[in-house]
Every structure is written in structure tokens, then in C-alpha cells.
Design a protein around this motif. Sequence first.
Motif, PDB file in Angstrom:
ATOM      1  N   UNK A  19       0.839  -1.206   0.000  1.00  0.00           N
ATOM      2  CA  UNK A  19       0.000   0.000   0.000  1.00  0.00           C
ATOM      3  C   UNK A  19       0.870   1.251   0.000  1.00  0.00           C
ATOM      4  N   UNK A  20       1.919   1.255   0.828  1.00  0.00           N
ATOM      5  CA  UNK A  20       2.786   2.430   0.894  1.00  0.00           C
ATOM      6  C   UNK A  20       3.517   2.638  -0.422  1.00  0.00           C
ATOM      7  N   UNK A  21       3.992   1.542  -1.027  1.00  0.00           N
ATOM      8  CA  UNK A  21       4.671   1.664  -2.304  1.00  0.00           C
ATOM      9  C   UNK A  21       3.770   2.252  -3.372  1.00  0.00           C
ATOM     10  N   UNK A  22       2.520   1.776  -3.424  1.00  0.00           N
ATOM     11  CA  UNK A  22       1.567   2.307  -4.395  1.00  0.00           C
ATOM     12  C   UNK A  22       1.257   3.776  -4.168  1.00  0.00           C
ATOM     13  N   UNK A  23       1.158   4.188  -2.895  1.00  0.00           N
ATOM     14  CA  UNK A  23       0.862   5.570  -2.556  1.00  0.00           C
ATOM     15  C   UNK A  23       1.998   6.493  -2.996  1.00  0.00           C
ATOM     16  N   UNK A  24       3.244   6.057  -2.748  1.00  0.00           N
ATOM     17  CA  UNK A  24       4.402   6.873  -3.136  1.00  0.00           C
ATOM     18  C   UNK A  24       4.481   7.021  -4.652  1.00  0.00           C
ATOM     19  N   UNK A  25       4.176   5.955  -5.357  1.00  0.00           N
ATOM     20  CA  UNK A  25       4.212   6.006  -6.827  1.00  0.00           C
ATOM     21  C   UNK A  25       3.174   7.002  -7.344  1.00  0.00           C
TER      22      UNK A  25
END
Length: 416
Positions: A19-25
Motif C-alpha cells: 500500500x505504501x509503495x503504491x501511494x508513493x508512486x
Amino acid sequence: MRKIYIIGIGMGNPNTITVKGGKCISESDALIGAKRMVDSFKLDNQETAFAIAPDDILNWIEVHKEIKNISVLMSGDLGFFSGAKKLRTLVEDQYGSIWGNEQIHFEYIPGISSICYFSSAIGIAWEDAEIISLHGRDDKDISAVLNHTKTFFLTDGTDHTVRKICGRLVESGLGNVLVFVGERLSYEDERITKATALELYEKDFEPLSVMIVLNDNALYREKNTLGIRDEEFIRGNVPMTKEEVRTITVSKLNLSKNHVVYDIGAGTGSVSVEMALACPYGDIYAIETNPEGINLINENKSNFGVKNLHIIKGLAPEATENLPAADRAFIGGSKGNLDEIIKSLVTKNPEVRVVINVVALESLVEAVACIKKYGFKDIDITQINVSKAKALGHYNLMMGQNPVYIIAVQGITEAV
């Protein structure tokens, strides 16, 4: 402050990213990575750059200082055979810290690794697996499977494909091991195959696949220390290096798990077996001329299951001419050729470490003369006197063995 996110995107399917990776992207102004990865995540308002090499990634970030938030996409997890390792080093060299400095901040976001995903898909725990990446490397896949009940492979698509690995397993007598193969993990056309190596070695798979190999008959020793009891070896009438002397001798070689080692004058093969177990990814060459000795080495090799032990019939140094250069060599018997043997060893590898065992004083004098002649350094000479108790009636009497000189030397000052 500029923010750079180094993100492990998992298998590549956007559904497997954290989830965090997707948000940063989604909050980034630009994405950098392999074209396949960038195309899977890019938004219409984002700038993109296709780069894989860490140097190219960092150069692009430096050139485009006007872009404040950038996501660098890496496959799998950042800590599992990832380009993030080199990228962190470059960041530290350039900015003084892997986290950057007051002008630019780097954040590292983990992802789902291939071993984590694949193990879950086939219902097997991976914490006890031997993990090997074969990308551009010459690791010993056969030795890994032979010595471990569970081995995970990342194939490289060239010399280490699923087909070639299974072929080598079959050739080594490991055709019945169970193999799981994962292709295009996480995508709609994902395929997982389960069969023996024998059933798979003539089939083709995706070049970059993953494998888990299960070997229920892997070599297992309750203790990993040196010093196999003399009684565990098949001895016959051939002289054998005794347990205590053998243990010290092998320890003086300072072995690593992938060393190439010669055992010159191998006798029964007791030292060869100890070295083969200590070097599971290496190759041990037992050189012996005595036909009975050769038979005993074969029997002991089979008894201990050490497939990385190779028996060479002949007299050193001639018998070693076509062998790979030795990292280590043990000379237990030279048949009067000690000078020629050492000359051959240092010619092939000037940094070879050699251990010589002698009993007779004349042999000690010859060995010391050779050490001086060929300029060895770090000379270590030890005399071993071993006595062992022997029961006589109600008493135990100490029975002495012949004293043995163990001579260990490292490298030479210049090549011969």
C-alpha cells in the motif's frame, strides 16, 4: 527538499505492491525503472525514464533536479538480489549517506520477493531454504541440492535455465528430487509446475523462472565440526591419516566452501572426505596411484555421499596437469616428487595454500628446503604427538602413535 523513493514493486503485477509503495508512486512526479515496470504503474501526468543500471538511475536524478518527487521502481524486494544494493552504495558515495542529505532524501520501501510469493503459492515455508541466485554466477547448483533438503533458485536464462539445472541433477543421480517451477509469477498467465527433475529436464520454461528443489535424501551430519571417527572409514590395508592428525591438518588448510583442493597421496580418502564435506560448493581432487587405495576412496566417497570428490588415478604432478588450479593442497605422500609437486602448484596458482604432513626427519628436511626454495610465507610448523588409550584387562594404557610434522604455508613472494 527533494524526495526519492526506492520501491520494491514485488512480482510486477500492480496488485502485489504494498500500500505504501503504491501511494508513493501515485504521488510522484516521475517514475524510473525498466520499461515493463514503468508502463505498469505510470499515470498520465508523470514523467518517465527507462533505466535499469544504478549509475544511469542516479545520473538521471541528478540531471533532472527540477523534479521534486521521484519513484525508482525495482523488481521484487530491495533486499533480495536487488539492484538497490549498488544504488545505496552510489547514493552514500555521492551524498554522504544512504538517506541523502539536506537537499535530497532517499527512502527505501520493501516489496514482496519472489521466494516469498512462490513459497506461499506452493504452500511451503522458505526460512530453512538454501537460497541461490544464478544470474551471471557459477554457483554449484548440484552441491546445493545435494547438501540441503530445500533449495531455491533464481535462474539466469542462459547457462542456468530450469532445463539445464534439471539436466545436471539427472546426470548427478538426483533425478528423483521434487522440483517446483514458477513462471510469470503474479500475472494472469502465471504457471506453476511440479514434477521430478527427471520429468522436467527435457522441457522448456520461461528464461527467468524460479525453482524450489526438495531433496529428502540430502546429506545430513549431526555435527558440522571436523573430526570424523576413524571407525567410520573403510580402511583396508592402506595407511590412513588418523582422526586427530586429520582434524588439525584440515583446519590448517583454512578452507572456504567453494575451494578447489588437491589431496596428493590420498590413501583411503579420509582427508579428501573431510575436505569435501567442508567445501560443499568446491571440488576436491584425490590423487592416488595405489589400486587398493583408489578402490577405498571410491567406497568412502559413496559411504559419505560426497559427489564433489573426484578421484584421479596417477602420480603427481603429472596427474594434476589438466585439473583446475588449486586454492588449497594437502600433500600426504609425494613419492619422491615433492619439489616437482610444489613447483606445479605455485606455477598454476602463486597464492596457493599448502599443508604437508611428514613423519621421517629426512622428509621434514626436504619439505623445509622446498619451502625456502619457492619463497613461501606465513610458515607454520607443528609437531603432533598423539597417544590413545587401549584397554588391557582392568587397565587403560596409553599407546603412542608416530609423531607427525604438519607444515602449513601460504602463497609465495613471486610466481615461478
